[in-house]
Design a protein around this motif. Structure first.
Motif, PDB file in Angstrom:
ATOM      1  N   ALA A  45       9.475   3.510   5.021  1.00 36.35           N
ATOM      2  CA  ALA A  45       9.191   4.760   4.306  1.00 36.35           C
ATOM      3  C   ALA A  45       8.974   4.498   2.815  1.00 36.35           C
ATOM      4  N   ASN A  46       9.774   3.594   2.237  1.00 31.38           N
ATOM      5  CA  ASN A  46       9.605   3.253   0.821  1.00 31.38           C
ATOM      6  C   ASN A  46       8.271   2.548   0.575  1.00 31.38           C
ATOM      7  N   LEU A  47       7.862   1.669   1.495  1.00 32.14           N
ATOM      8  CA  LEU A  47       6.562   1.010   1.372  1.00 32.14           C
ATOM      9  C   LEU A  47       5.446   2.049   1.431  1.00 32.14           C
ATOM     10  N   GLN A  48       5.536   2.972   2.370  1.00 32.82           N
ATOM     11  CA  GLN A  48       4.526   4.019   2.487  1.00 32.82           C
ATOM     12  C   GLN A  48       4.476   4.835   1.193  1.00 32.82           C
ATOM     13  N   LYS A  49       5.613   5.147   0.626  1.00 28.67           N
ATOM     14  CA  LYS A  49       5.667   5.907  -0.629  1.00 28.67           C
ATOM     15  C   LYS A  49       4.994   5.130  -1.766  1.00 28.67           C
ATOM     16  N   ARG A  50       5.275   3.836  -1.872  1.00 31.29           N
ATOM     17  CA  ARG A  50       4.643   3.013  -2.928  1.00 31.29           C
ATOM     18  C   ARG A  50       3.130   2.932  -2.738  1.00 31.29           C
ATOM     19  N   ILE A  51       2.680   2.827  -1.492  1.00 34.29           N
ATOM     20  CA  ILE A  51       1.242   2.790  -1.210  1.00 34.29           C
ATOM     21  C   ILE A  51       0.586   4.086  -1.665  1.00 34.29           C
ATOM     22  N   ILE A  52       1.204   5.212  -1.335  1.00 35.31           N
ATOM     23  CA  ILE A  52       0.665   6.521  -1.715  1.00 35.31           C
ATOM     24  C   ILE A  52       0.642   6.668  -3.238  1.00 35.31           C
ATOM     25  N   GLU A  53       1.697   6.213  -3.900  1.00 36.59           N
ATOM     26  CA  GLU A  53       1.751   6.282  -5.366  1.00 36.59           C
ATOM     27  C   GLU A  53       0.646   5.439  -5.999  1.00 36.59           C
ATOM     28  N   GLU A  54       0.413   4.246  -5.461  1.00 37.15           N
ATOM     29  CA  GLU A  54      -0.639   3.387  -6.002  1.00 37.15           C
ATOM     30  C   GLU A  54      -2.017   4.009  -5.770  1.00 37.15           C
ATOM     31  N   GLY A  61      -6.709   2.221  -2.607  1.00 34.15           N
ATOM     32  CA  GLY A  61      -5.506   1.449  -2.287  1.00 34.15           C
ATOM     33  C   GLY A  61      -5.529   0.964  -0.855  1.00 34.15           C
ATOM     34  N   LEU A  62      -4.347   0.893  -0.280  1.00 32.99           N
ATOM     35  CA  LEU A  62      -4.200   0.505   1.119  1.00 32.99           C
ATOM     36  C   LEU A  62      -4.358   1.775   1.948  1.00 32.99           C
ATOM     37  N   TYR A  63      -5.552   1.969   2.501  1.00 30.96           N
ATOM     38  CA  TYR A  63      -5.865   3.191   3.221  1.00 30.96           C
ATOM     39  C   TYR A  63      -5.209   3.206   4.603  1.00 30.96           C
ATOM     40  N   ALA A  64      -4.760   4.385   5.016  1.00 33.17           N
ATOM     41  CA  ALA A  64      -4.329   4.575   6.398  1.00 33.17           C
ATOM     42  C   ALA A  64      -5.569   4.462   7.277  1.00 33.17           C
ATOM     43  N   PHE A  79      -6.868  -2.092  -0.657  1.00 30.35           N
ATOM     44  CA  PHE A  79      -6.594  -2.833  -1.882  1.00 30.35           C
ATOM     45  C   PHE A  79      -5.193  -2.574  -2.416  1.00 30.35           C
ATOM     46  N   HIS A  80      -4.662  -3.603  -3.075  1.00 29.98           N
ATOM     47  CA  HIS A  80      -3.346  -3.521  -3.700  1.00 29.98           C
ATOM     48  C   HIS A  80      -3.415  -4.291  -5.012  1.00 29.98           C
ATOM     49  N   HIS A  81      -2.713  -3.778  -6.002  1.00 29.94           N
ATOM     50  CA  HIS A  81      -2.622  -4.486  -7.285  1.00 29.94           C
ATOM     51  C   HIS A  81      -1.439  -5.434  -7.223  1.00 29.94           C
ATOM     52  N   ALA A  82      -1.722  -6.723  -7.061  1.00 33.00           N
ATOM     53  CA  ALA A  82      -0.674  -7.747  -6.983  1.00 33.00           C
ATOM     54  C   ALA A  82      -0.269  -8.136  -8.400  1.00 33.00           C
ATOM     55  N   CYS A  91      -3.984  -9.123 -10.141  1.00 31.83           N
ATOM     56  CA  CYS A  91      -5.280  -9.157  -9.469  1.00 31.83           C
ATOM     57  C   CYS A  91      -5.363  -8.034  -8.450  1.00 31.83           C
ATOM     58  N   ILE A  92      -6.573  -7.827  -7.954  1.00 36.22           N
ATOM     59  CA  ILE A  92      -6.776  -6.897  -6.844  1.00 36.22           C
ATOM     60  C   ILE A  92      -6.790  -7.725  -5.570  1.00 36.22           C
ATOM     61  N   GLU A  93      -5.888  -7.373  -4.686  1.00 33.77           N
ATOM     62  CA  GLU A  93      -5.762  -8.047  -3.388  1.00 33.77           C
ATOM     63  C   GLU A  93      -6.332  -7.137  -2.309  1.00 33.77           C
ATOM     64  N   ILE A  94      -7.007  -7.712  -1.337  1.00 34.84           N
ATOM     65  CA  ILE A  94      -7.370  -6.958  -0.141  1.00 34.84           C
ATOM     66  C   ILE A  94      -6.427  -7.402   0.968  1.00 34.84           C
TER      67      ILE A  94
END
Length: 181
Positions: A45-54, A61-64, A79-82, A91-94
Motif C-alpha cells: 500500500a505504501n509503494l502504491q501511495k508513493r507511485i501515485i504521489e510521483e 510514472g509507473l502506470y497501472a 517511469f520512476h525517478h531513481a 535518472c529516469i528509470e523504466i
C-alpha cells in the motif's frame, strides 16, 4: 484516466480497486524473486501511495496496467525517478512488474515500447535507464528486446554487498537512438 493504450493493454492512473491485486502481485514469491523480499499489505500500500504521489508530481510514472483481454489489473509499467546514490543517478528509470498470468506474452515489451515512444516523443526525455539484479534474466531479455545498450554491472547501494541480489546490470537508451536520429 488512460495515459497510453496499446493493442493489448491500457496504461492508466491508479484506482482504489488496484490495492488488493497489487498486493497479490507484490506478495508472490515468483514475482519478487529478484527483489530482496515480498511485500506486506502495508508495504505494498505504501509503494502504491508513493507511485501515485510521483505520478501526481510529474504527470507520468509507473502506470497501472489493465490487460484488455481480461479487463483485469495486471501490474505496472512506466517511469520512476531513481535517486539512490550512483554515478548515473538521478535518472529516469523504466520498469515493469506484472502478474505471472501476464508473463511470457510480450506485454512488458509492448507496454515499455509505448512508454518509451511517449517519453522520448512527448515528454522530452533525453535518456532512460533500466536496471535489475543480474539474476533477473526475464527483465534483462525485455531490455535487450527494446534494444537498450548494456552499460555496466554495479553494486546496488540499497542492498547489502553480500546479498545474492546486490550485483545489478545497467542498460540505457537515448532519444536519438530510440527515434532513429
Amino acid at each position: 484516466m488512460i495515459h497510453i493504450e496499446t493493442p493489448r493493454i491500457r496504461l492508466r492512473d491508479w484506482e482504489d480497486g488496484d490495492t488488493d491485486p497489487f498486493y497479490s502481485i507484490n506478495s508472490d514469491p515468483k514475482v519478487m524473486e529478484h527483489f530482496p523480499s515480498t511485500l506486506s499489505v502495508e508495504e505494498s500500500a505504501n509503494l502504491q501511495k508513493r507511485i501515485i504521489e510521483e505520478m501526481s508530481e510529474y504527470g507520468y510514472g509507473l502506470y497501472a496496467v489493465d490487460w484488455k483481454e481480461t479487463g483485469q489489473f495486471i501490474g505496472f509499467i512506466g517511469f520512476h525517478h531513481a535517486t539512490f546514490p550512483a554515478d548515473f543517478t538521478p535518472c529516469i528509470e523504466i520498469g515493469w512488474r506484472l502478474s505471472p498470468k501476464a508473463w511470457g506474452r510480450g506485454l512488458a515489451t509492448e507496454g515499455a515500447t509505448a512508454c518509451l515512444n511517449n517519453g522520448f516523443s512527448e515528454l522530452g526525455f533525453t535518456d532512460v535507464y533500466s536496471f535489475t539484479a543480474c539474476t533477473n534474466e526475464p527483465s534483462i531479455r525485455v531490455m535487450e528486446r527494446l534494444n537498450f545498450a548494456f552499460e555496466k554491472t554495479f553494486q546496488h547501494p540499497n542492498i547489502a554487498p553480500t546479498h545474492r541480489l546486490s550485483k545489478h546490470v545497467l542498460y540505457s537508451m537515448n532519444a536519438k537512438r530510440w527515434l532513429g536520429g
